[in-house]
Scaffold this motif. Structure first.
Motif, short mmCIF file in Angstrom:
data_model
loop_
_atom_site.label_atom_id
_atom_site.label_comp_id
_atom_site.label_asym_id
_atom_site.label_seq_id
_atom_site.Cartn_x
_atom_site.Cartn_y
_atom_site.Cartn_z
N SER A 103 0.82 -1.21 0.00
CA SER A 103 0.00 0.00 0.00
C SER A 103 0.86 1.26 0.00
O SER A 103 0.40 2.34 -0.38
CB SER A 103 -0.94 0.01 1.21
OG SER A 103 -0.21 0.19 2.42
N ASP A 115 0.84 -13.09 -4.07
CA ASP A 115 -0.15 -12.84 -5.12
C ASP A 115 -1.57 -13.03 -4.60
O ASP A 115 -2.48 -12.29 -4.97
CB ASP A 115 0.11 -13.73 -6.33
CG ASP A 115 0.07 -15.21 -5.99
OD1 ASP A 115 0.53 -15.59 -4.91
OD2 ASP A 115 -0.43 -16.00 -6.82
N ARG A 119 -4.50 -10.03 -3.84
CA ARG A 119 -5.41 -10.34 -4.96
C ARG A 119 -6.37 -9.22 -5.30
O ARG A 119 -6.89 -9.16 -6.41
CB ARG A 119 -6.20 -11.62 -4.65
CG ARG A 119 -7.08 -11.53 -3.41
CD ARG A 119 -7.54 -12.91 -2.98
NE ARG A 119 -8.39 -12.89 -1.79
CZ ARG A 119 -7.92 -12.81 -0.54
NH1 ARG A 119 -6.60 -12.73 -0.34
NH2 ARG A 119 -8.75 -12.82 0.49
N ASP A 120 -6.62 -8.30 -4.36
CA ASP A 120 -7.55 -7.20 -4.62
C ASP A 120 -6.85 -5.95 -5.15
O ASP A 120 -7.51 -4.94 -5.41
CB ASP A 120 -8.33 -6.86 -3.35
CG ASP A 120 -9.24 -7.99 -2.90
OD1 ASP A 120 -9.76 -8.70 -3.78
OD2 ASP A 120 -9.42 -8.18 -1.68
N MET A 121 -5.53 -6.02 -5.30
CA MET A 121 -4.79 -4.86 -5.81
C MET A 121 -4.69 -4.93 -7.33
O MET A 121 -4.39 -5.98 -7.90
CB MET A 121 -3.38 -4.80 -5.20
CG MET A 121 -3.37 -4.44 -3.72
SD MET A 121 -1.69 -4.03 -3.13
CE MET A 121 -1.37 -2.52 -4.06
N ASP A 122 -4.93 -3.80 -7.99
CA ASP A 122 -4.91 -3.76 -9.45
C ASP A 122 -3.51 -3.71 -10.04
O ASP A 122 -3.30 -4.16 -11.17
CB ASP A 122 -5.69 -2.54 -9.96
CG ASP A 122 -7.17 -2.62 -9.61
OD1 ASP A 122 -7.68 -3.75 -9.54
OD2 ASP A 122 -7.78 -1.56 -9.41
N ARG A 123 -2.55 -3.16 -9.31
CA ARG A 123 -1.22 -2.90 -9.87
C ARG A 123 -0.25 -4.05 -9.61
O ARG A 123 0.94 -3.82 -9.39
CB ARG A 123 -0.67 -1.61 -9.30
CG ARG A 123 -1.53 -0.39 -9.54
CD ARG A 123 -1.55 0.03 -10.98
NE ARG A 123 -0.23 0.43 -11.46
CZ ARG A 123 0.02 0.76 -12.71
NH1 ARG A 123 -0.94 0.71 -13.62
NH2 ARG A 123 1.24 1.11 -13.08
N CYS A 124 -0.74 -5.27 -9.65
CA CYS A 124 0.10 -6.45 -9.41
C CYS A 124 0.33 -7.23 -10.69
O CYS A 124 -0.56 -7.34 -11.54
CB CYS A 124 -0.55 -7.38 -8.38
SG CYS A 124 -0.52 -6.76 -6.69
N HIS A 181 -0.31 -14.52 -14.07
CA HIS A 181 -0.39 -13.76 -15.31
C HIS A 181 0.64 -14.26 -16.33
O HIS A 181 0.41 -14.19 -17.54
CB HIS A 181 -0.12 -12.27 -15.05
CG HIS A 181 -1.13 -11.63 -14.14
ND1 HIS A 181 -0.79 -10.98 -12.98
CD2 HIS A 181 -2.49 -11.57 -14.23
CE1 HIS A 181 -1.89 -10.53 -12.39
NE2 HIS A 181 -2.92 -10.88 -13.12
N LYS A 205 1.76 -4.79 -19.15
CA LYS A 205 0.54 -5.06 -18.36
C LYS A 205 0.12 -3.85 -17.53
O LYS A 205 -1.08 -3.56 -17.40
CB LYS A 205 0.74 -6.26 -17.44
CG LYS A 205 -0.55 -6.64 -16.69
CD LYS A 205 -0.37 -7.82 -15.79
CE LYS A 205 -1.72 -8.20 -15.16
NZ LYS A 205 -2.35 -7.10 -14.41
N LEU A 206 1.10 -3.13 -16.97
CA LEU A 206 0.78 -2.02 -16.10
C LEU A 206 0.74 -0.68 -16.85
O LEU A 206 0.51 0.37 -16.24
CB LEU A 206 1.77 -1.94 -14.94
CG LEU A 206 1.81 -3.16 -14.01
CD1 LEU A 206 2.80 -2.93 -12.87
CD2 LEU A 206 0.43 -3.49 -13.45
#
Length: 208
Positions: A103, A115, A119-124, A181, A205-206
């Motif tokens: 965070s 991972d 799992r709820d983070m978008d920037r992974c 991924h 991806k990011l």
């Protein structure tokens, strides 16, 4: 943060996952977290690092009934209601550390279900690194200065432990393509080539 980078790496023993993770962290200029998580989790909980080392990437067990009381230095909710110090309790503390770090800053996390924890983070970006068994055997034998039979036994034991740990704490399957991924064989491109391939994938991806 729109430019945050979180790379979670699962790996077979001897595949070079740790080394590749270190190069990725250096190239992106971000924090590398492997065994460092143990020290941070011990600091957060007030427990000795030996407890986290013993539980490191191992599925649930209770530590011999040594602890039968709540720990005032751990916040409510960290320990389960049975009041025993178990791998589940330690996993909770370590997961909190992973979430707190992710965070605040960009990181490369090695193993430890990062991972799943994030799992709820978008920037992974979640990556699994493998390599043929014979290649891994030779690498471990050379690195640890043991014979190939000993290296083979260690690989089998460690990968089994990592799979049991991951499958126990997550809802997915360790090493399965659908879990990540990107899955890549580091022997195909070599360490640097694999790192460069993953780096390019992360950027794409990011949207970097």
């Amino acid at each position: 943060m729109a430019d945050k980078i979180i790379i979670n790496i699962g790996r077979q023993l001897g595949s070079g996952g740790r080394e590749i993770g270190k190069i990725l962290a250096e190239d992106f200029g971000i924090r590398y977290m492997d065994k460092e998580l143990i020290a941070l989790a011990a600091e957060k909980s007030g427990l000795g690092s030996e407890f986290f080392e013993k539980a490191d990437e191992r599925a649930s067990q209770v530590f011999g009934g040594l602890f039968s009381m709540r720990f005032p230095f751990i916040s409510d909710g960290c320990l389960p209601t049975h009041n025993c110090l178990s791998n589940d309790s330690l996993f909770k503390v370590q997961s909190d550390v992973i979430r707190d770090l992710a965070s605040q800053e960009s990181c490369v996390f090695i193993g430890r279900c990062a991972d799943y924890v994030l799992r709820d983070m978008d920037r992974c970006v979640n990556v699994f690194i493998s390599s043929p068994l014979e290649v891994r055997v030779k690498r471990i034998a050379r690195r640890l200065e043991v014979n190939e039979q000993k290296a083979r036994e260690l690989i089998s034991k460690t990968d089994k432990s990592r799979a049991e740990y991951y499958n126990y704490y997550s809802s997915k399957t360790w090493g399965a393509a659908a879990t990540y991924h990107l899955c890549i064989d580091s022997d195909c491109l070599g360490m640097k080539g694999t790192e460069e391939y993953i780096k390019d994938f992360v950027k794409r991806k990011l949207g970097l």
